[in-house]
Scaffold this motif. Structure first.
Motif, mmCIF file in Angstrom:
data_model
loop_
_atom_site.group_PDB
_atom_site.id
_atom_site.type_symbol
_atom_site.label_atom_id
_atom_site.label_comp_id
_atom_site.label_asym_id
_atom_site.label_seq_id
_atom_site.Cartn_x
_atom_site.Cartn_y
_atom_site.Cartn_z
ATOM 1 N N PHE A 42 0.860 -1.191 0.000
ATOM 2 C CA PHE A 42 0.000 0.000 0.000
ATOM 3 C C PHE A 42 0.899 1.245 0.000
ATOM 4 C CE2 PHE A 42 -3.880 2.017 2.373
ATOM 5 C CZ PHE A 42 -4.124 2.818 1.274
ATOM 6 N N ALA B 233 -0.230 4.783 1.384
ATOM 7 C CA ALA B 233 -0.491 4.993 2.815
ATOM 8 C C ALA B 233 0.569 5.920 3.409
ATOM 9 C CB ALA B 233 -0.496 3.661 3.551
ATOM 10 N N TYR C 239 -0.129 -2.632 4.552
ATOM 11 C CA TYR C 239 -0.605 -3.567 3.543
ATOM 12 C C TYR C 239 -2.094 -3.326 3.321
ATOM 13 C CZ TYR C 239 3.548 -6.519 4.413
ATOM 14 O OH TYR C 239 4.823 -7.009 4.542
ATOM 15 N N GLN C 240 -2.557 -3.684 2.130
ATOM 16 C CA GLN C 240 -3.979 -3.790 1.842
ATOM 17 C C GLN C 240 -4.321 -5.270 1.938
ATOM 18 O OE1 GLN C 240 -4.310 -2.170 -2.096
ATOM 19 N NE2 GLN C 240 -4.487 -0.081 -1.369
ATOM 20 N N SER D 275 -6.856 -2.022 5.731
ATOM 21 C CA SER D 275 -5.482 -1.548 5.664
ATOM 22 C C SER D 275 -4.862 -1.790 7.040
ATOM 23 C CB SER D 275 -5.465 -0.051 5.341
ATOM 24 O OG SER D 275 -4.165 0.466 5.488
ATOM 25 N N PHE E 35 -8.139 3.840 -0.890
ATOM 26 C CA PHE E 35 -8.547 2.496 -0.474
ATOM 27 C C PHE E 35 -9.650 2.601 0.574
ATOM 28 C CE2 PHE E 35 -7.902 -1.276 2.279
ATOM 29 C CZ PHE E 35 -7.972 -2.282 1.325
ATOM 30 N N SER F 224 -11.318 0.910 3.673
ATOM 31 C CA SER F 224 -11.143 -0.096 4.707
ATOM 32 C C SER F 224 -12.513 -0.417 5.310
ATOM 33 C CB SER F 224 -10.190 0.408 5.788
ATOM 34 O OG SER F 224 -9.887 -0.605 6.716
#
Length: 111
Positions: free
Chosen positions: A26, A29, A34-35, A49, A80, A82
């Motif tokens: 990711f 970020a 991480y995604q 995330s 993204f 979440s």
């Protein structure tokens, strides 16, 4: 202790077991993250995330079972969305994920 809650407050939090089925870097970020794509069984697939790159590689996370809060509203993080919050113990700057000792059916509630 910070804030005392009632048992009724606790029962509002929907904690479930899920299995990580996809892990991606990711780079957008603010902090390394991480995604994650997580299978919660009958509850479906959710994304999250997680800033857990210092202790976990993508390979270590794939197929790992975790505990997550699944009834928070969605939160936009960069580009993204979440949809759940993984739970972990904070050790300094590191987060150690909470997970069941034995394999559990995805979507199982934590009580």
């Amino acid at each position: 202790m910070n804030n005392i809650i009632t048992f009724e407050d606790f029962t509002k939090v929907d904690l479930r077991i899920g299995t990580i089925i996809e892990v991606n870097d990711f780079p957008q970020a603010r902090n390394p993250a991480y995604q994650l794509t997580i299978d919660f069984g009958a509850l479906g697939i959710k994304k999250s995330s997680a800033q857990i790159t210092t202790l976990y590689s993508k390979e270590q996370l794939l197929k790992k079972q975790i505990v997550a809060v699944v009834n928070f509203p969605k939160k936009q993080i960069a580009k993204f969305m979440s949809e759940c919050l993984l739970l972990g113990a904070v050790d300094g700057k590191d987060v150690i994920l909470l997970n069941p000792e034995n394999h559990v059916k995805n979507g199982s509630p934590i009580t």
